[in-house]
Design a protein around this motif. Sequence first.
Motif, PDB file in Angstrom:
ATOM      1  N   PHE A 185       0.845  -1.192   0.000  1.00  0.00           N
ATOM      2  CA  PHE A 185       0.000   0.000   0.000  1.00  0.00           C
ATOM      3  C   PHE A 185       0.889   1.254   0.000  1.00  0.00           C
ATOM      4  N   ILE A 191      -1.303   7.181  -0.440  1.00  0.00           N
ATOM      5  CA  ILE A 191      -2.717   6.816  -0.366  1.00  0.00           C
ATOM      6  C   ILE A 191      -3.125   6.603   1.095  1.00  0.00           C
ATOM      7  N   MET A 192      -2.270   5.853   1.824  1.00  0.00           N
ATOM      8  CA  MET A 192      -2.590   5.572   3.216  1.00  0.00           C
ATOM      9  C   MET A 192      -2.638   6.860   4.034  1.00  0.00           C
ATOM     10  N   LEU A 206      -3.332   9.911   3.042  1.00  0.00           N
ATOM     11  CA  LEU A 206      -4.548  10.685   2.749  1.00  0.00           C
ATOM     12  C   LEU A 206      -5.766  10.044   3.414  1.00  0.00           C
ATOM     13  N   GLY A 207      -5.863   8.705   3.333  1.00  0.00           N
ATOM     14  CA  GLY A 207      -6.992   8.017   3.939  1.00  0.00           C
ATOM     15  C   GLY A 207      -6.975   8.129   5.457  1.00  0.00           C
ATOM     16  N   LEU A 241      -7.075   2.708   2.750  1.00  0.00           N
ATOM     17  CA  LEU A 241      -6.718   2.331   1.384  1.00  0.00           C
ATOM     18  C   LEU A 241      -7.843   2.698   0.421  1.00  0.00           C
ATOM     19  N   HIS A 262     -10.492   4.668   0.942  1.00  0.00           N
ATOM     20  CA  HIS A 262     -10.768   6.099   0.933  1.00  0.00           C
ATOM     21  C   HIS A 262      -9.686   6.869   0.165  1.00  0.00           C
ATOM     22  N   GLY A 263      -8.419   6.469   0.380  1.00  0.00           N
ATOM     23  CA  GLY A 263      -7.307   7.123  -0.320  1.00  0.00           C
ATOM     24  C   GLY A 263      -7.427   6.951  -1.829  1.00  0.00           C
ATOM     25  N   ILE A 264      -7.794   5.724  -2.255  1.00  0.00           N
ATOM     26  CA  ILE A 264      -7.960   5.500  -3.693  1.00  0.00           C
ATOM     27  C   ILE A 264      -9.113   6.340  -4.226  1.00  0.00           C
ATOM     28  N   ARG A 281     -10.091   9.119  -3.309  1.00  0.00           N
ATOM     29  CA  ARG A 281      -9.759  10.556  -3.426  1.00  0.00           C
ATOM     30  C   ARG A 281      -9.104  10.897  -4.752  1.00  0.00           C
ATOM     31  N   VAL A 305      -2.170   5.789  -6.748  1.00  0.00           N
ATOM     32  CA  VAL A 305      -2.886   4.688  -7.394  1.00  0.00           C
ATOM     33  C   VAL A 305      -2.017   4.073  -8.500  1.00  0.00           C
TER      34      VAL A 305
END
Lengths: 275, 290
Positions: A115, A119-120, A122-123, B33, B35-37, B39, B271
Motif C-alpha cells: 500500500f 494513499i494511506m 490521505l486516507g 486504502l 478512501h485514499g484510492i 480521493r 494509485v
Amino acid sequence: MRMTGGKQVMLHLCVLVLIAIVLFPSVLLVFNALKTETEIFNHPLGVPRSPTLQNLRSVALDTTFVVNLRNSAIVGLCTVLIVVIVTAPAGYALSRFKFRGRTLFSTLLLATQAFPGIIMALGLLTVLITYGLVNRLPGLIIMHAGFSMPFSIWLLKGYFDEIPVALEESSWIDGCTRLQSLTRIVLPLAVPGLLGVATFTLLLSWGEFFFALVVMRSPEMYTLPVFLAHFVGSGGIVEWGPLSTAGLLTALPPVILFVFGQRYLISGLTRGALK
Amino acid sequence: MRSGQRASSQGLRALPFLVPALIVFSMMNLYPLIHGISRSFYAYHARARADVFVGWENFTLLFDDPTFFRALSNNILWTVVSVAAMFIFSYALATLLNSKYLRFRRAFQAAAIIPWALPRVVVSLIWRYIFLPDGALNAMLAGVGIQGPGWLTDPSLALWTCAVANMWIGVPFVTVMLLAGLQSLDGEMLEAAVVDGASYFQTQVRVILPSIRRVIIIVLMLEAIWTFNGFEIVFVMTQGGPGNASMLLPLYGYLNAFMYYQPGYGAAIGVVSLVLVLGAIALYIREVLK
C-alpha cells in the motif's frame, strides 16, 4: 575440501572491505557528532582531535530535541503495547482455527506491504480528522499500530504454529477455555515471538517518517525523524555537528534495542522464508 | 487441527480472538486504502472549499505532466538498479560470511546487520554529508588526486547517488535472509556437486541459487516494493532535485497532496504506484503462502 593460505587471506580481506563499507557511515556519524563545525570540513575523515560536547549542548538547549525524543519514546512504547495486545490473539486464531476467509485475511495482511504511503496518509488523515487526532500523539500511535500490525500478526502466527496443540489439549480436559490456554500455556512459550514483534514494532515506529511528517504539524509535536528532516532541510546552512549529534542520539536507542532483540526478530523473519 | 471440526463452527470460536485485530485492520488499513484510492477521483475546489468529483480527470492530467513521467521513469530505474546492486552486494557478503574458513565469523555476522536498526532519516543524512561537494567521499578522492563531482548537484548523478544510500540501507536485511538460506543448505549436496566436477560458478548457479529460490524471491519482491515506495532518502538528500532529476513518485505525490494542495492528484500518483507493484506483491504473497 581444503583452502590454501592465499585464498584464506583473500577471503578475510574481502570480508573486511565489505564490512568496512557497511560500518563506515556509522563511524562517520559518531566522529562528526564529536567534532566542531570547522574540523568537520577541514578534516572530514580524521578521528576527532579534541572531542567536543558543544554539539550536544546546542542540540539539547537550542532545539526541540528533548521534547521530540520524549514524543518518539511515548509513541514507540504505546504502539508496542497496542500491537502486542491486538496481534497475540489474532496470530493465535490464524494458527489454531480453520475458518472461512482465513486465506483472504492472510493475503490482505501480506498485501499491506504494497500500500503506497501517499494513499494511506490521505486516507488515515480523514480518520484522524474525524476523531480530532491530527497533531496529537494518540493519532500517530494508532497510525503506527495499524502500520505494524499486519506483519506482526504474521510473525506471531509463525511462532504459534511451532507450539504443539497437544500442550493445550490437556488443559482443555481440565476445563480451561481457549483464552485461558492461550494466556497460560501458549503465550509463556511464545515469549521470544512477542519480543520479536516488540522489537520489530519499536524499530518501525521509532524510524517512521512519512506519517509523522504528514500529521505532526508543530515543532513540539515532532518525532525525532521529523525533527532531523526539518533540521537538515530547513534551507540555508546546515550545521553538521549538531545535526550529527542529534542523528547519533536518534540512532542509539534502536541500535541498543536491536543488539538484544535481533535474534528474536531474525528467527521469526527467516523461519517464514525458509523451507 | 483436530479432525471432525467444521470450518463454520471453528469460525465462530475464532471470531473473539480476531475482533480487535479486525477493528484495527479495517480502520487503519482497509478504510484508508479505499478512501485514499477514492480521493484520486476528486479534486479540491477552492471556491467550494471542498473536494468535488472529477472522474478520471486527475489521471488524464497525469498523462500530460512531464514531471510525472520523469518521476515514473526515475522510479523504475532507481528500483531496478538499487535492488540489483543490493542483491549482488548482499549475496557476496552472505556467501563470504557463511564460509567455514572465516575466522571471527559470529563477530563479522553481527557487525554486518547492525545498520538494520538505524532509522532511515539518520542514514539519509549521513549519506548526504558523505556526498557533499566538500564531504567525506570527495575528501577521499582528493587524497588520491581526483577532483570529485557534485554528487547531489549534478543532474546526471543525483538519482544514482540516492540509489547508493538506498542500496546500503537494504543490505543488512537481505544479507540476513540470504545467510539463513545458505545456512539451511545441505552440505552433502554441495560436496556432491564438487565431486561431480562442477566448477565454483556452476555450483552457484545450478545448485545454490535454485535451492534458495524461495527466500530470494521473497526478499527481492519486498525490497523492490519498499524501494519503489521509498520516500525518506530523496526527501532528505535532494528533495527531488536538482530540477526534477531525482524526483520519485512518492515524493511527487507528497508534494502535490500536502504542499500544492492537490490531494486528488497526489492520490492518483499513489494509485499508479499501487498498480505498478501489484505483480511484485502477488509474487511475494504466493511464495509466502506456499
